[in-house]
Motif scaffolding. Structure first.
Motif, PDB file in Angstrom:
ATOM      1  N   PRO A   1       0.839  -1.209   0.000  1.00 35.11           N
ATOM      2  CA  PRO A   1       0.000   0.000   0.000  1.00 35.11           C
ATOM      3  C   PRO A   1       0.872   1.257   0.000  1.00 35.11           C
ATOM      4  O   PRO A   1       2.008   1.245   0.486  1.00 35.11           O
ATOM      5  CB  PRO A   1      -0.785  -0.109   1.313  1.00 35.11           C
ATOM      6  CG  PRO A   1      -0.749  -1.554   1.658  1.00 35.11           C
ATOM      7  CD  PRO A   1       0.562  -2.069   1.143  1.00 35.11           C
ATOM      8  N   PHE A   2       0.332   2.327  -0.551  1.00 34.71           N
ATOM      9  CA  PHE A   2       1.062   3.592  -0.598  1.00 34.71           C
ATOM     10  C   PHE A   2       0.071   4.750  -0.552  1.00 34.71           C
ATOM     11  O   PHE A   2      -1.132   4.556  -0.696  1.00 34.71           O
ATOM     12  CB  PHE A   2       1.953   3.674  -1.844  1.00 34.71           C
ATOM     13  CG  PHE A   2       1.221   3.501  -3.151  1.00 34.71           C
ATOM     14  CD1 PHE A   2       0.754   4.593  -3.870  1.00 34.71           C
ATOM     15  CD2 PHE A   2       1.011   2.233  -3.680  1.00 34.71           C
ATOM     16  CE1 PHE A   2       0.098   4.439  -5.077  1.00 34.71           C
ATOM     17  CE2 PHE A   2       0.345   2.067  -4.897  1.00 34.71           C
ATOM     18  CZ  PHE A   2      -0.110   3.168  -5.591  1.00 34.71           C
ATOM     19  N   ASP A   3       0.605   5.947  -0.330  1.00 34.99           N
ATOM     20  CA  ASP A   3      -0.217   7.152  -0.225  1.00 34.99           C
ATOM     21  C   ASP A   3       0.015   8.045  -1.432  1.00 34.99           C
ATOM     22  O   ASP A   3       1.132   8.110  -1.966  1.00 34.99           O
ATOM     23  CB  ASP A   3       0.130   7.946   1.038  1.00 34.99           C
ATOM     24  CG  ASP A   3      -0.206   7.182   2.302  1.00 34.99           C
ATOM     25  OD1 ASP A   3      -1.159   6.386   2.289  1.00 34.99           O
ATOM     26  OD2 ASP A   3       0.487   7.388   3.309  1.00 34.99           O
ATOM     27  N   ILE A   4      -1.049   8.743  -1.834  1.00 36.93           N
ATOM     28  CA  ILE A   4      -0.950   9.762  -2.868  1.00 36.93           C
ATOM     29  C   ILE A   4      -1.724  10.988  -2.395  1.00 36.93           C
ATOM     30  O   ILE A   4      -2.557  10.897  -1.491  1.00 36.93           O
ATOM     31  CB  ILE A   4      -1.491   9.276  -4.239  1.00 36.93           C
ATOM     32  CG1 ILE A   4      -2.970   8.866  -4.132  1.00 36.93           C
ATOM     33  CG2 ILE A   4      -0.640   8.139  -4.792  1.00 36.93           C
ATOM     34  CD1 ILE A   4      -3.618   8.517  -5.471  1.00 36.93           C
ATOM     35  N   HIS A   5      -1.425  12.126  -2.993  1.00 34.32           N
ATOM     36  CA  HIS A   5      -2.135  13.366  -2.694  1.00 34.32           C
ATOM     37  C   HIS A   5      -2.560  14.010  -3.997  1.00 34.32           C
ATOM     38  O   HIS A   5      -1.788  14.069  -4.951  1.00 34.32           O
ATOM     39  CB  HIS A   5      -1.239  14.342  -1.912  1.00 34.32           C
ATOM     40  CG  HIS A   5      -0.927  13.863  -0.538  1.00 34.32           C
ATOM     41  ND1 HIS A   5       0.127  13.030  -0.272  1.00 34.32           N
ATOM     42  CD2 HIS A   5      -1.546  14.087   0.636  1.00 34.32           C
ATOM     43  CE1 HIS A   5       0.141  12.768   1.028  1.00 34.32           C
ATOM     44  NE2 HIS A   5      -0.859  13.390   1.600  1.00 34.32           N
ATOM     45  N   ILE A   6      -3.795  14.462  -4.037  1.00 37.38           N
ATOM     46  CA  ILE A   6      -4.297  15.238  -5.168  1.00 37.38           C
ATOM     47  C   ILE A   6      -4.835  16.521  -4.567  1.00 37.38           C
ATOM     48  O   ILE A   6      -5.824  16.498  -3.828  1.00 37.38           O
ATOM     49  CB  ILE A   6      -5.388  14.475  -5.945  1.00 37.38           C
ATOM     50  CG1 ILE A   6      -4.818  13.158  -6.486  1.00 37.38           C
ATOM     51  CG2 ILE A   6      -5.948  15.343  -7.068  1.00 37.38           C
ATOM     52  CD1 ILE A   6      -5.835  12.257  -7.143  1.00 37.38           C
ATOM     53  N   GLY A   7      -4.136  17.608  -4.841  1.00 41.61           N
ATOM     54  CA  GLY A   7      -4.476  18.864  -4.184  1.00 41.61           C
ATOM     55  C   GLY A   7      -4.271  18.705  -2.690  1.00 41.61           C
ATOM     56  O   GLY A   7      -3.224  18.259  -2.237  1.00 41.61           O
ATOM     57  N   GLU A   8      -5.283  19.031  -1.915  1.00 39.46           N
ATOM     58  CA  GLU A   8      -5.220  18.916  -0.454  1.00 39.46           C
ATOM     59  C   GLU A   8      -5.769  17.581   0.053  1.00 39.46           C
ATOM     60  O   GLU A   8      -5.809  17.350   1.252  1.00 39.46           O
ATOM     61  CB  GLU A   8      -6.013  20.062   0.187  1.00 39.46           C
ATOM     62  CG  GLU A   8      -5.444  21.439  -0.099  1.00 39.46           C
ATOM     63  CD  GLU A   8      -4.084  21.649   0.558  1.00 39.46           C
ATOM     64  OE1 GLU A   8      -3.907  21.226   1.713  1.00 39.46           O
ATOM     65  OE2 GLU A   8      -3.212  22.238  -0.104  1.00 39.46           O
ATOM     66  N   THR A   9      -6.202  16.712  -0.861  1.00 42.56           N
ATOM     67  CA  THR A   9      -6.847  15.455  -0.464  1.00 42.56           C
ATOM     68  C   THR A   9      -5.840  14.323  -0.394  1.00 42.56           C
ATOM     69  O   THR A   9      -5.044  14.119  -1.312  1.00 42.56           O
ATOM     70  CB  THR A   9      -7.972  15.089  -1.462  1.00 42.56           C
ATOM     71  OG1 THR A   9      -8.857  16.205  -1.583  1.00 42.56           O
ATOM     72  CG2 THR A   9      -8.749  13.882  -0.980  1.00 42.56           C
ATOM     73  N   HIS A  10      -5.868  13.576   0.711  1.00 43.57           N
ATOM     74  CA  HIS A  10      -4.982  12.435   0.941  1.00 43.57           C
ATOM     75  C   HIS A  10      -5.730  11.141   0.634  1.00 43.57           C
ATOM     76  O   HIS A  10      -6.847  10.934   1.094  1.00 43.57           O
ATOM     77  CB  HIS A  10      -4.507  12.436   2.396  1.00 43.57           C
ATOM     78  CG  HIS A  10      -3.768  11.201   2.764  1.00 43.57           C
ATOM     79  ND1 HIS A  10      -4.345  10.193   3.487  1.00 43.57           N
ATOM     80  CD2 HIS A  10      -2.502  10.800   2.489  1.00 43.57           C
ATOM     81  CE1 HIS A  10      -3.457   9.227   3.647  1.00 43.57           C
ATOM     82  NE2 HIS A  10      -2.339   9.573   3.055  1.00 43.57           N
ATOM     83  N   TYR A  11      -5.090  10.279  -0.151  1.00 42.08           N
ATOM     84  CA  TYR A  11      -5.645   8.964  -0.475  1.00 42.08           C
ATOM     85  C   TYR A  11      -4.636   7.889  -0.092  1.00 42.08           C
ATOM     86  O   TYR A  11      -3.434   8.057  -0.298  1.00 42.08           O
ATOM     87  CB  TYR A  11      -5.905   8.825  -1.979  1.00 42.08           C
ATOM     88  CG  TYR A  11      -6.891   9.806  -2.554  1.00 42.08           C
ATOM     89  CD1 TYR A  11      -8.244   9.504  -2.609  1.00 42.08           C
ATOM     90  CD2 TYR A  11      -6.468  11.027  -3.062  1.00 42.08           C
ATOM     91  CE1 TYR A  11      -9.152  10.402  -3.153  1.00 42.08           C
ATOM     92  CE2 TYR A  11      -7.362  11.929  -3.608  1.00 42.08           C
ATOM     93  CZ  TYR A  11      -8.704  11.608  -3.652  1.00 42.08           C
ATOM     94  OH  TYR A  11      -9.593  12.497  -4.195  1.00 42.08           O
ATOM     95  N   ALA A  12      -5.116   6.792   0.456  1.00 42.59           N
ATOM     96  CA  ALA A  12      -4.293   5.611   0.682  1.00 42.59           C
ATOM     97  C   ALA A  12      -4.725   4.582  -0.355  1.00 42.59           C
ATOM     98  O   ALA A  12      -5.919   4.345  -0.551  1.00 42.59           O
ATOM     99  CB  ALA A  12      -4.492   5.059   2.090  1.00 42.59           C
ATOM    100  N   VAL A  13      -3.747   3.993  -1.030  1.00 41.56           N
ATOM    101  CA  VAL A  13      -4.012   3.076  -2.133  1.00 41.56           C
ATOM    102  C   VAL A  13      -3.556   1.676  -1.722  1.00 41.56           C
ATOM    103  O   VAL A  13      -2.395   1.480  -1.364  1.00 41.56           O
ATOM    104  CB  VAL A  13      -3.260   3.537  -3.402  1.00 41.56           C
ATOM    105  CG1 VAL A  13      -3.506   2.576  -4.550  1.00 41.56           C
ATOM    106  CG2 VAL A  13      -3.655   4.959  -3.776  1.00 41.56           C
ATOM    107  N   PHE A  14      -4.475   0.719  -1.798  1.00 42.10           N
ATOM    108  CA  PHE A  14      -4.180  -0.664  -1.452  1.00 42.10           C
ATOM    109  C   PHE A  14      -4.349  -1.528  -2.695  1.00 42.10           C
ATOM    110  O   PHE A  14      -5.478  -1.805  -3.111  1.00 42.10           O
ATOM    111  CB  PHE A  14      -5.110  -1.156  -0.339  1.00 42.10           C
ATOM    112  CG  PHE A  14      -4.786  -0.577   1.005  1.00 42.10           C
ATOM    113  CD1 PHE A  14      -4.083  -1.314   1.939  1.00 42.10           C
ATOM    114  CD2 PHE A  14      -5.151   0.724   1.323  1.00 42.10           C
ATOM    115  CE1 PHE A  14      -3.763  -0.773   3.179  1.00 42.10           C
ATOM    116  CE2 PHE A  14      -4.841   1.271   2.551  1.00 42.10           C
ATOM    117  CZ  PHE A  14      -4.146   0.524   3.483  1.00 42.10           C
ATOM    118  N   PRO A  15      -3.230  -1.960  -3.314  1.00 42.54           N
ATOM    119  CA  PRO A  15      -3.319  -2.812  -4.497  1.00 42.54           C
ATOM    120  C   PRO A  15      -3.964  -4.153  -4.165  1.00 42.54           C
ATOM    121  O   PRO A  15      -3.643  -4.769  -3.149  1.00 42.54           O
ATOM    122  CB  PRO A  15      -1.861  -3.007  -4.911  1.00 42.54           C
ATOM    123  CG  PRO A  15      -1.131  -1.870  -4.267  1.00 42.54           C
ATOM    124  CD  PRO A  15      -1.861  -1.599  -2.991  1.00 42.54           C
TER     125      PRO A  15
END
Length: 90
Positions: free
Chosen positions: A4-18
């Motif tokens: 899993p890893f984290d990404i940011h789009i603008g001010e929004t935080h997302y955690a991504v779980f393959p």
């Protein structure tokens, strides 16, 4: 399998779980948000939460998340001796 890893789009935080097979579970601001699946490099599909079938409707946020997933480069992991795993020993 990818970690899993984290990404940011603008001010929004997302955690991504393959999940495998180009499918990802996405958490938005710490809460489970959706599952997405890669269709093409530029087109991603949101999965129906009940049936897990792809929803074929354009969604700019889902495509932006997919683009960040494609652009993500994992950081090299340190091994137990403090070096990096990808380094070759002489």
């Amino acid at each position: 399998m990818q970690e899993p890893f984290d990404i940011h789009i603008g001010e929004t935080h997302y955690a991504v779980f393959p999940e495998g097979n180009d499918t990802y579970t996405i958490f938005k601001e710490g809460k489970e948000y959706t599952q997405i699946q890669k269709d093409t490099d530029m087109q991603w599909l949101k999965l129906d939460p009940e049936s897990a079938l792809p929803l074929f409707e354009a969604d700019e946020e889902i495509n932006a998340i997919g683009k960040e997933i494609m652009d993500y480069v994992p950081e090299p992991e340190e091994d137990e001796e403090g070096g990096f795993e990808d380094e070759e020993e002489d």
